[in-house]
Design an enzyme around this catalytic site. Structure first.
Site, PDB file in Angstrom:
ATOM      1  N   CYS A 107       0.856  -1.182   0.000  1.00 37.29           N
ATOM      2  CA  CYS A 107       0.000   0.000   0.000  1.00 37.29           C
ATOM      3  C   CYS A 107       0.892   1.232   0.000  1.00 37.29           C
ATOM      4  O   CYS A 107       1.887   1.274   0.722  1.00 37.29           O
ATOM      5  CB  CYS A 107      -0.898  -0.023   1.237  1.00 37.29           C
ATOM      6  N   HIS A 149      -9.077  -3.634  -2.355  1.00 36.25           N
ATOM      7  CA  HIS A 149      -8.154  -2.896  -1.476  1.00 36.25           C
ATOM      8  C   HIS A 149      -8.562  -1.421  -1.432  1.00 36.25           C
ATOM      9  O   HIS A 149      -8.642  -0.819  -0.367  1.00 36.25           O
ATOM     10  CB  HIS A 149      -6.726  -3.056  -2.016  1.00 36.25           C
ATOM     11  N   GLU A 150      -8.826  -0.840  -2.609  1.00 39.12           N
ATOM     12  CA  GLU A 150      -9.199   0.585  -2.665  1.00 39.12           C
ATOM     13  C   GLU A 150     -10.571   0.826  -2.045  1.00 39.12           C
ATOM     14  O   GLU A 150     -10.780   1.842  -1.374  1.00 39.12           O
ATOM     15  CB  GLU A 150      -9.158   1.107  -4.105  1.00 39.12           C
ATOM     16  N   HIS A 153     -10.196   1.289   1.550  1.00 40.31           N
ATOM     17  CA  HIS A 153      -9.749   2.654   1.880  1.00 40.31           C
ATOM     18  C   HIS A 153     -10.925   3.626   1.944  1.00 40.31           C
ATOM     19  O   HIS A 153     -10.964   4.506   2.805  1.00 40.31           O
ATOM     20  CB  HIS A 153      -8.757   3.180   0.831  1.00 40.31           C
TER      21      HIS A 153
END
Length: 190
Positions: A107, A149-150, A153
């Site tokens: 990351c 993953h995004e 976030h």
């Protein structure tokens, strides 16, 4: 313009992003700056939270990665991932599909820290692009991992939250040092 990528310990990384209600010139500028920032850092994804903007907005581009292929389906048909890239996802809705598969993740907010993270092997994505048009696709491989993953976030979830206890324990000193350095830098800025 290359933006500062905030590091672990910055409160922006734990904020849930607000929906983007209108695509303004400021949003277009942010998207362009996020792509420039992501490419300069050699990343494949960057969420608005990582540049301290609490918005449901992420940019992705997996074209530079050849050792971890991606798959893409548009309207139920196999599509060319490279031709689809780069991609902007605004207010994305992502549904993981398939059994979780462990894969290496890093990351940009955690420089030089990597771990095996288990995520569904495919993802179904609905979002709006930079032109305000609906985007729907199914993806696999690196793209599916990056999208998930995004999305994390955008909801204030970090990849360390998905690490095994053993991996987190092994990386504890590095994580603590990064968090403490970030907090110290934030104090200095005040």
């Amino acid at each position: 313009m290359i933006l500062e990528v905030v590091k672990y310990g910055h409160p922006a990384l734990r904020q849930k992003g607000a929906r983007v209600e209108k695509i303004t010139p400021e949003i277009h500028k942010l998207i362009a700056d996020m792509f420039e920032t992501m490419h300069a850092a050699r990343g494949v994804g960057l969420a608005a939270a990582q540049v301290a903007r609490a918005l449901q907005l992420t940019v992705l581009d997996t074209r530079g990665v050849t050792d971890r292929p991606s798959t893409l389906e548009l309207d139920g048909k196999e599509a060319d991932v490279a031709a689809f890239m780069p991609v902007v996802l605004i207010n994305p809705e992502v549904k993981g599909l398939g059994d979780p598969v462990a894969g290496s993740e890093g990351c940009l907010s955690f420089p030089e820290i990597y771990a095996e993270i288990a995520r569904p092997s495919q993802a179904e994505v609905r979002a709006i692009n930079a032109q305000g048009e609906k985007v729907e696709f199914r993806c696999g491989g690196l793209l599916a991992r990056a999208v998930q993953h995004e999305l994390d976030h955008l909801n204030g979830v970090l990849f360390i939250d998905r690490m095994t206890r053993a991996d987190k324990d092994e990386l504890k000193e590095e994580l603590d040092n990064l968090r403490d350095a970030t907090k110290a830098a934030l104090k200095e800025k005040k």
